[in-house]
Design a protein around this motif. Structure first.
Motif, PDB file in Angstrom:
ATOM      1  N   THR A   1      -2.030  38.868   1.645  1.00 54.47           N
ATOM      2  CA  THR A   1      -2.066  37.430   1.385  1.00 54.47           C
ATOM      3  C   THR A   1      -2.214  37.154  -0.107  1.00 54.47           C
ATOM      4  O   THR A   1      -1.535  36.286  -0.664  1.00 54.47           O
ATOM      5  N   LYS A   2      -3.100  37.899  -0.768  1.00 54.34           N
ATOM      6  CA  LYS A   2      -3.286  37.720  -2.208  1.00 54.34           C
ATOM      7  C   LYS A   2      -2.009  38.030  -2.972  1.00 54.34           C
ATOM      8  O   LYS A   2      -1.653  37.332  -3.936  1.00 54.34           O
ATOM      9  N   ASN A   3      -1.285  39.073  -2.556  1.00 53.70           N
ATOM     10  CA  ASN A   3      -0.056  39.439  -3.257  1.00 53.70           C
ATOM     11  C   ASN A   3       1.034  38.389  -3.095  1.00 53.70           C
ATOM     12  O   ASN A   3       1.763  38.090  -4.042  1.00 53.70           O
ATOM     13  N   PHE A   4       1.175  37.841  -1.903  1.00 55.04           N
ATOM     14  CA  PHE A   4       2.169  36.789  -1.700  1.00 55.04           C
ATOM     15  C   PHE A   4       1.844  35.571  -2.564  1.00 55.04           C
ATOM     16  O   PHE A   4       2.723  34.985  -3.198  1.00 55.04           O
ATOM     17  N   LEU A   5       0.578  35.183  -2.599  1.00 58.36           N
ATOM     18  CA  LEU A   5       0.177  34.038  -3.418  1.00 58.36           C
ATOM     19  C   LEU A   5       0.355  34.331  -4.905  1.00 58.36           C
ATOM     20  O   LEU A   5       0.795  33.463  -5.675  1.00 58.36           O
TER      21      LEU A   5
ATOM     22  N   GLU B   1       6.147  33.536 -10.210  1.00 52.88           N
ATOM     23  CA  GLU B   1       7.495  32.967 -10.242  1.00 52.88           C
ATOM     24  C   GLU B   1       7.475  31.547 -10.785  1.00 52.88           C
ATOM     25  O   GLU B   1       8.353  31.149 -11.552  1.00 52.88           O
ATOM     26  N   LEU B   2       6.481  30.766 -10.397  1.00 55.97           N
ATOM     27  CA  LEU B   2       6.354  29.410 -10.940  1.00 55.97           C
ATOM     28  C   LEU B   2       6.071  29.456 -12.441  1.00 55.97           C
ATOM     29  O   LEU B   2       6.594  28.647 -13.213  1.00 55.97           O
ATOM     30  N   MET B   3       5.242  30.396 -12.845  1.00 61.57           N
ATOM     31  CA  MET B   3       4.895  30.536 -14.248  1.00 61.57           C
ATOM     32  C   MET B   3       6.125  30.890 -15.087  1.00 61.57           C
ATOM     33  O   MET B   3       6.277  30.430 -16.223  1.00 61.57           O
ATOM     34  N   ALA B   4       7.018  31.700 -14.515  1.00 64.00           N
ATOM     35  CA  ALA B   4       8.205  32.135 -15.242  1.00 64.00           C
ATOM     36  C   ALA B   4       9.145  30.977 -15.558  1.00 64.00           C
ATOM     37  O   ALA B   4       9.933  31.060 -16.499  1.00 64.00           O
ATOM     38  N   THR B   5       9.061  29.897 -14.789  1.00 67.62           N
ATOM     39  CA  THR B   5       9.945  28.749 -15.004  1.00 67.62           C
ATOM     40  C   THR B   5       9.226  27.578 -15.665  1.00 67.62           C
ATOM     41  O   THR B   5       9.802  26.507 -15.813  1.00 67.62           O
ATOM     42  N   ASN B   6       7.970  27.792 -16.060  1.00 68.51           N
ATOM     43  CA  ASN B   6       7.190  26.729 -16.688  1.00 68.51           C
ATOM     44  C   ASN B   6       6.687  27.208 -18.049  1.00 68.51           C
ATOM     45  O   ASN B   6       5.713  27.960 -18.130  1.00 68.51           O
ATOM     46  N   PRO B   7       7.346  26.789 -19.139  1.00 70.81           N
ATOM     47  CA  PRO B   7       6.964  27.275 -20.472  1.00 70.81           C
ATOM     48  C   PRO B   7       5.505  27.014 -20.829  1.00 70.81           C
ATOM     49  O   PRO B   7       4.867  27.841 -21.488  1.00 70.81           O
TER      50      PRO B   7
ATOM     51  N   ASN C   1      18.824  45.653  -6.957  1.00 67.02           N
ATOM     52  CA  ASN C   1      18.494  44.551  -6.052  1.00 67.02           C
ATOM     53  C   ASN C   1      17.002  44.450  -5.776  1.00 67.02           C
ATOM     54  O   ASN C   1      16.600  43.827  -4.791  1.00 67.02           O
ATOM     55  N   LEU C   2      16.192  45.082  -6.641  1.00 67.12           N
ATOM     56  CA  LEU C   2      14.749  45.042  -6.435  1.00 67.12           C
ATOM     57  C   LEU C   2      14.280  43.597  -6.280  1.00 67.12           C
ATOM     58  O   LEU C   2      14.486  42.765  -7.141  1.00 67.12           O
ATOM     59  N   GLY C   3      13.646  43.294  -5.146  1.00 65.37           N
ATOM     60  CA  GLY C   3      13.204  41.928  -4.886  1.00 65.37           C
ATOM     61  C   GLY C   3      11.846  41.921  -4.233  1.00 65.37           C
ATOM     62  O   GLY C   3      11.358  42.930  -3.722  1.00 65.37           O
ATOM     63  N   ALA C   4      11.223  40.776  -4.228  1.00 65.30           N
ATOM     64  CA  ALA C   4       9.848  40.653  -3.763  1.00 65.30           C
ATOM     65  C   ALA C   4       9.680  41.059  -2.311  1.00 65.30           C
ATOM     66  O   ALA C   4       8.744  41.739  -1.950  1.00 65.30           O
ATOM     67  N   TYR C   5      10.592  40.626  -1.452  1.00 68.35           N
ATOM     68  CA  TYR C   5      10.377  40.811  -0.021  1.00 68.35           C
ATOM     69  C   TYR C   5      11.276  41.895   0.559  1.00 68.35           C
ATOM     70  O   TYR C   5      11.508  41.940   1.742  1.00 68.35           O
ATOM     71  N   MET C   6      11.793  42.759  -0.303  1.00 71.67           N
ATOM     72  CA  MET C   6      12.684  43.810   0.136  1.00 71.67           C
ATOM     73  C   MET C   6      11.906  45.103   0.320  1.00 71.67           C
ATOM     74  O   MET C   6      11.302  45.606  -0.605  1.00 71.67           O
ATOM     75  N   GLN C   7      11.913  45.639   1.519  1.00 71.62           N
ATOM     76  CA  GLN C   7      11.419  47.001   1.699  1.00 71.62           C
ATOM     77  C   GLN C   7      12.608  47.807   2.186  1.00 71.62           C
ATOM     78  O   GLN C   7      13.096  47.631   3.296  1.00 71.62           O
ATOM     79  N   PHE C   8      13.128  48.669   1.323  1.00 70.39           N
ATOM     80  CA  PHE C   8      14.387  49.330   1.575  1.00 70.39           C
ATOM     81  C   PHE C   8      14.308  50.274   2.779  1.00 70.39           C
ATOM     82  O   PHE C   8      13.360  51.014   2.956  1.00 70.39           O
TER      83      PHE C   8
ATOM     84  N   ALA D   1       4.555  43.898 -10.359  1.00 69.83           N
ATOM     85  CA  ALA D   1       4.414  44.646 -11.609  1.00 69.83           C
ATOM     86  C   ALA D   1       5.543  44.299 -12.575  1.00 69.83           C
ATOM     87  O   ALA D   1       5.320  44.128 -13.780  1.00 69.83           O
ATOM     88  N   LYS D   2       6.748  44.181 -12.059  1.00 71.15           N
ATOM     89  CA  LYS D   2       7.912  43.851 -12.884  1.00 71.15           C
ATOM     90  C   LYS D   2       7.763  42.470 -13.517  1.00 71.15           C
ATOM     91  O   LYS D   2       7.983  42.292 -14.714  1.00 71.15           O
ATOM     92  N   ARG D   3       7.363  41.495 -12.718  1.00 74.72           N
ATOM     93  CA  ARG D   3       7.244  40.132 -13.238  1.00 74.72           C
ATOM     94  C   ARG D   3       6.096  40.030 -14.241  1.00 74.72           C
ATOM     95  O   ARG D   3       6.222  39.349 -15.258  1.00 74.72           O
ATOM     96  N   LEU D   4       4.982  40.702 -13.988  1.00 73.76           N
ATOM     97  CA  LEU D   4       3.864  40.683 -14.936  1.00 73.76           C
ATOM     98  C   LEU D   4       4.291  41.264 -16.288  1.00 73.76           C
ATOM     99  O   LEU D   4       3.961  40.716 -17.343  1.00 73.76           O
ATOM    100  N   ALA D   5       5.027  42.365 -16.251  1.00 70.91           N
ATOM    101  CA  ALA D   5       5.499  42.971 -17.497  1.00 70.91           C
ATOM    102  C   ALA D   5       6.427  42.016 -18.241  1.00 70.91           C
ATOM    103  O   ALA D   5       6.315  41.834 -19.456  1.00 70.91           O
ATOM    104  N   GLU D   6       7.337  41.380 -17.515  1.00 70.69           N
ATOM    105  CA  GLU D   6       8.300  40.468 -18.135  1.00 70.69           C
ATOM    106  C   GLU D   6       7.612  39.247 -18.736  1.00 70.69           C
ATOM    107  O   GLU D   6       8.006  38.767 -19.807  1.00 70.69           O
ATOM    108  N   LEU D   7       6.601  38.729 -18.068  1.00 73.96           N
ATOM    109  CA  LEU D   7       5.891  37.560 -18.576  1.00 73.96           C
ATOM    110  C   LEU D   7       5.130  37.866 -19.872  1.00 73.96           C
ATOM    111  O   LEU D   7       4.772  36.954 -20.615  1.00 73.96           O
TER     112      LEU D   7
END
Length: 365
Positions: A192-196, A202-208, A310-317, A334-340
């Motif tokens: 639950t914490k990870n989904f939130l 993702e919201l932060m990435a689109t809000n300068p 195609n690495l995505g949040a809800y993809m488990q290959f 981890a990817k999004r945190l690094a990018e931010l």
């Protein structure tokens, strides 16, 4: 009807272009200088922008730079109209994100061709985005219920058993059941914490503004104790302490303790989760040009080039072939945190041989 914004300080040129476009069925908006054009672009959100470079108050480069900063306007196709066509000018415009250049004087055919090409490209990008959104919805609808229901069913089933058989359950058996309930509860809580968290990132990435707030709070952190303690904890929980190999140099990263710990937690957890016991999981760090590179390698099932792309949040290959628990959120977080933080996450993998995840983060400020 497609709407095109024409930013041009010479009235005759601007009027001719607008008349030409209107004759071809386009809706046009006019601006006589860069400042006015920027305001119209932000308020009207046109489908495409034609913009001169040399203008009073704000030149074309300034207009484009401002547009590319804001999410609402950063993907609008942008074509420069200019008498300046040197390689330096072209490079400067392309580096800012211009889609095309038209050198004055240009023909009607050249203008319409450039517009058609950019609008077609934009349509293709929008279709691809919609396709990805549909895939994301599908992944959520499949992964989320399963990941939530599995630990929840464990909690409900075991607790119901304890309630029904309370008087007959032996102490040792009751203790084991309570431990399993606790483990299921922890899994549900972490999921639950990870989904939130992912939704927040993702919201932060689109809000300068929110992104700037995040970055302003970051501090220089000595990473070795955090990486060591987090990796060891993950190894202990996976009952694979003997498989953990650490090669830590003691680096300084410009990121908060909580965020570096989260990155390490997710990529190390992923390495243990998708590699067999008895194979090494190696964690190391290094510094290159004031960037800290954290590397985690394992010898598990790996990923194909397509899966990495195609690495995505809800993809488990290959969920149908493998039953490891996990929603696939870890690497995405981890990817999004690094990018931010201005960094990136890279994956090198040979299926069924080796996977190396490298996270590049800013060093000491």
């Amino acid at each position: 009807m497609k709407k095109i914004l024409v930013i041009e300080d010479e009235d005759s040129i601007r009027n001719n272009i607008c008349e030409m476009l209107q004759a071809e069925g386009f809706e046009t908006i006019e601006a006589g200088n860069g400042k006015q054009g920027l305001q119209l672009a932000q308020s009207q959100l046109p489908d495409l922008i034609l913009c001169d470079i040399t203008m009073p108050e704000l030149d074309g480069y300034g207009v484009l730079n401002e547009l590319r900063v804001h999410p609402a306007t950063q993907t609008i196709p942008f074509i420069f109209l200019t008498a300046k066509a040197t390689k330096v000018d072209l490079r400067q415009g392309m580096e800012l994100g211009a889609d095309d250049y038209l050198t004055k004087p240009f023909t009607t055919e050249a203008l319409l061709t450039a517009i058609a090409t950019r609008l077609e490209k934009q349509l293709a990008l929008e279709k691809k985005s919609l396709q990805k959104l549909d895939e994301l919805r599908s992944q959520i609808s499949h992964a989320l219920p399963h990941e939530l229901y599995t630990p929840l069913n464990g909690i409900l089933g075991l607790s119901a058993f304890m309630l029904d058989e309370y008087d007959t359950v032996e102490r040792d058996e009751a203790l084991q059941i309570l431990k399993e309930i606790h483990v299921s509860g922890q899994r549900l809580y972490r999921l639950t914490k990870n989904f939130l968290l992912y939704a927040e990132l993702e919201l932060m990435a689109t809000n300068p503004d929110r992104l700037q707030t995040l970055q302003s709070k970051e501090i220089d952190t000595y990473s070795q104790p955090l990486i060591y303690e987090t990796a060891v904890q993950k190894a202990q929980r996976a009952d694979r302490v003997a498989d953990l190999q650490l090669d830590l140099q003691g680096t300084i990263v410009h990121i908060s303790e909580a965020n570096i710990q989260k990155i390490v937690e997710e990529i190390v957890d992923n390495a243990f989760k998708f590699s067999p016991p008895g194979t090494p999981v190696c964690v190391s760090d290094s510094v290159q040009d004031n960037w800290v590179i954290l590397s985690v390698s394992d010898r598990g099932r790996g990923m194909t080039a397509e899966q990495i792309a195609n690495l995505g949040a809800y993809m488990q290959f290959e969920r149908k072939l493998y039953e490891q628990q996990g929603s696939g959120l870890g690497l995405a977080i981890a990817k999004r945190l690094a990018e931010l933080h201005g960094g990136e996450l890279r994956i090198e993998s040979s299926p069924n041989q080796q996977t190396i995840v490298r996270v590049v983060l800013p060093g000491r400020k």
